[in-house]
Every structure is written in structure tokens, then in C-alpha cells.
Design an enzyme around this catalytic site. Structure first.
Site, PDB file in Angstrom:
ATOM      1  CB  CYS A   1      -0.995  -0.001   1.149  1.00  0.00           C
ATOM      2  SG  CYS A   1      -0.294   0.248   2.796  1.00  0.00           S
ATOM      3  CG  ASP A   2       4.346   1.194   2.289  1.00  0.00           C
ATOM      4  OD1 ASP A   2       3.382   0.433   2.493  1.00  0.00           O
ATOM      5  OD2 ASP A   2       5.342   1.223   3.015  1.00  0.00           O
ATOM      6  CB  ALA A   3       3.376   1.126  -4.110  1.00  0.00           C
TER       7      ALA A   3
END
Length: 370
Positions: free
Chosen positions: A158-160
Site C-alpha cells: 500500500c505504501d506504493a
């Protein structure tokens, strides 16, 4: 027992009264942003969270710092912050970081495009355009499943969604070429379909956390969802609010905002494990700053109800202020990780500063700053 209950109620009343009494003044917001920005520049190569050498200037950690720092640069009454940021790009010939497909290494592209908007120097964005054109015409065929071959060549964590999608959206905006938007939408939807929990309206950090429990609760990492929430804002800032693409992101944003309102701690921060406040009482400022940024943005855009959401922003901002040292260091930033963990008053990270400066930029507007 009755006396204890009365005393507890009194404490809660005093705490809430103090929180209400801490009115937010735009001049004070600006002053603390300047202090935090200056401290971070002075300690840019500092080691404050356990890593053994400074981050590369093009690393995602610094890329997230620049996202907030350039917002501060636009508010500051001097060009020295723009000059500091521009010097970083010039020294590295406006290149993205080393991995062609990896979202983390695209983050610095957000800085380059924002600097291009100010200086109108095409050299600032040509390497990003060239690399993204290559990715579009040679798209990764990797699976989104965790630890499959070349899995992080796509946005399967999800950081992406903070790191790469805003670069594609910004590139679409400044070039007018819809191919960048179309590619970003396809990949963002694939990631959301894979990682978004429709019941909780939160994102798993990656597939490896699905189905796991921490003290009986699902594991939703605070900073991970903070990356997403801030990323949604940074993408929507580049889109026409009447477009179907904007409405897609807005739908996710509203669902997450409602959930975040419901799970904010009484102290004003968000627990490192979002559904496990009881087990993670330590404050954490990077995730909290991203939520304050996103919620304040929604209020400034007229998307969120002021009566409902303004108290959450005020509590969140005030708790962040409580963790800024007299020198300007933002404490209680969880070190690099991928899951709920620990944070300390004397530990910080550049991405925490970036999140704080992003939050300040919207809080400043919310309370009347021009």
C-alpha cells in the site's frame, strides 16, 4: 469506586477543555513549520532512527520529505527552500532513483514536476517522462501476490500508492497526455481491488497481512494507510473534480475518512495498529500527520463536514505539536518498517517531517492562512 469515576470524568473534561482551548493560529502554524523545516535541513544527513548511514538523496524516504518541503517552500517568505530542493535535483541530473519499476524509486519525481511548474525548465522532467514511457510500453507482467517473482515491479504494497501514482498524475497534468493517467488508473485499481478491505475501509500493507490477527484484531498499519490517504489527496489535486477518475478516488477517500474519524484515539493520534488502540498506546506521528493532512484537505475542499471533522483535525494537529522539540525535531516517528511497532520521543525520520509539513500546509489554510 464512585469517587474514582468522578475523578476520571473530571480528568477527561479538563483534557477536552484544554484541547478546545488550544486554538490554532495560522501564524503559529507557519512558525512551527519553519522551525521543523529548518531543523530537518540542518540534520538532513542525521541518523535518528537506527539506520547506519544517511539515506540516498533520491531514496523514497527523502522523496516523501520533499513532497512536504515543497509545500512549505510555497508558503515561506524566502526562496531558500526552493533553492535547497532545486540543488538536489541538479546534483542528480533530475534522475529517478535506481530501480526502474519500483514505486519507491519514483517518489522523487513528485519534486521534479513541482519544481518544473515553478521554473518551467523541461530538463527537470525529461528523465521521468522517458522512464515512465518505457514502463508504459514495457509494462510489468508480475503478479500482485506477495513474494512472487518481481512482485514489487507493480504496486502490490500500500505504501506504493503514495510513491508512484502522484507522479503519473502530475505528469498527465503538466503534459496533457492522457496515457499517463490511463496507466496509473489501471494499476491503482488493480492494487485497490487486491488490498482494500471493503468491510473496514482500510488497506492491508500487503498480501502477507491478510487473514492475520494481532491481539484479535485485523492488522492495518497506521503509516501504511497514511501513505494511501495522502496519496489519494496528492492524486486528486491533479485531476478535474468533474472527471470520472477524480470521483473514483473521492469515493475511496470518503470511506477512509469516515473510518479514520471513528478510530482516532482520545489523545488525538492514530494507533500504529489502527484497530488495536489498546495494544499500541504509544503515539506515532508520521501516520497521524498524513491523516491530519488528508482530513484538513477535505475540509478545505468542502468535501467533509466541518462540524464533524474539524475537531479531529484540531486534536490531531495539537498532538503533533506536542511531539515537536524546542529545536524543531518531530519525535515519535516510527522507524522504517511495514507493520505496527514502536516509536520513541527521540526517534525521527525525514518522511515524518515531510508528512508534518504537508499537514501544516492544509491546517494553515483551514484556520485562515492566506
Amino acid at each position: 469506586m464512585k469517587r474514582t469515576a468522578i475523578f476520571t470524568s473530571l480528568l477527561i473534561f479538563v483534557f477536552s477543555s484544554l484541547t478546545r482551548a488550544q486554538d490554532i493560529k495560522p501564524t503559529e502554524v507557519k512558525k512551527v513549520m519553519e522551525k521543523v523545516a529548518n531543523w530537518q535541513i540542518d540534520n538532513y544527513q542525521g541518523l535518528y532512527s537506527g539506520h547506519d548511514k544517511p539515506h540516498h538523496p533520491l531514496d523514497w524516504t527523502n522523496g516523501a520529505l520533499y513532497v512536504g518541503m515543497i509545500k512549505w517552500a510555497a508558503m515561506a517568505e524566502t526562496d531558500k527552500y526552493y533553492e535547497w530542493l532545486k540543488d538536489i535535483g541538479q546534483k542528480h541530473e533530475w534522475q529517478l532513483h535506481r530501480r526502474k519499476y519500483h514505486a519507491d524509486d519514483h517518489t522523487v519525481g513528485q519534486l521534479y514536476i513541482d519544481l518544473y511548474r515553478k521554473y518551467q525548465d523541461k530538463e527537470m522532467i525529461e528523465p521521468t517522462k522517458e522512464q515512465f514511457n518505457f514502463i508504459m510500453y514495457h509494462p510489468s507482467l508480475s503478479s500482485l501476490h506477495w513474494k512472487t517473482p518481481y512482485h514489487q515491479d507493480r504496486w502490490n504494497w500500500c505504501d506504493a500508492l503514495f510513491m508512484s501514482p502522484p507522479v503519473w498524475a502530475k505528469l498527465y497534468n503538466v503534459t496533457g497526455e492522457k496515457k499517463y493517467l490511463d496507466f496509473m488508473m489501471t494499476e491503482f485499481k488493480a492494487t485497490t481491488d487486491f488490498l482494500f478491505d471493503k468491510k473496514e475501509n482500510l488497506y492491508y500493507r500487503d498480501e502477507s497481512y491478510m487473514g492475520k490477527l494481532d491481539n484479535g484484531t485485523k492488522i492495518f498499519w497506521a503509516r501504511g494507510n497514511g501513505w494511501v490517504f495522502a496519496g489519494l489527496v496528492n492524486v486528486m489535486n491533479e485531476l478535474d473534480p468533474k472527471s470520472k477518475e477524480y470521483k473514483y478516488f473521492l469515493n475511496i477517500y470518503k470511506k477512509m475518512a469516515a473510518k479514520l474519524l471513528n478510530i482516532q484515539t482520545p489523545e488525538g493520534h492514530w494507533a500504529m495498529s489502527l484497530l488495536g488502540q489498546k495494544y499500541y498506546p504509544t503515539p506515532e506521528t508520521s501516520g497521524t500527520a498524513f491523516y491530519v493532512y488528508g482530513l484538513a484537505w477535505g475540509l478545505n475542499q468542502g468535501i467533509l463536514d466541518k462540524t464533524t471533522y474539524t475537531p479531529a483535525v484540531q486534536k490531531g494537529w495539537n498532538t503533533l505539536l506536542g511531539h515537536v522539540t524546542s529545536e524543531g525535531m518531530l519525535g515519535y516517528v516510527q522507524p522504517i518498517g511495514a507493520a505496527p511497532g514502536k516509536a520513541w520521543a527521540d526517534k525521527t525520520e525525514v518522511y515524518g517531517t515531510g508528512a508534518f509539513l504537508s499537514a501544516g500546509s492544509e491546517v494553515y489554510k483551514l484556520y485562515g492562512g492566506k
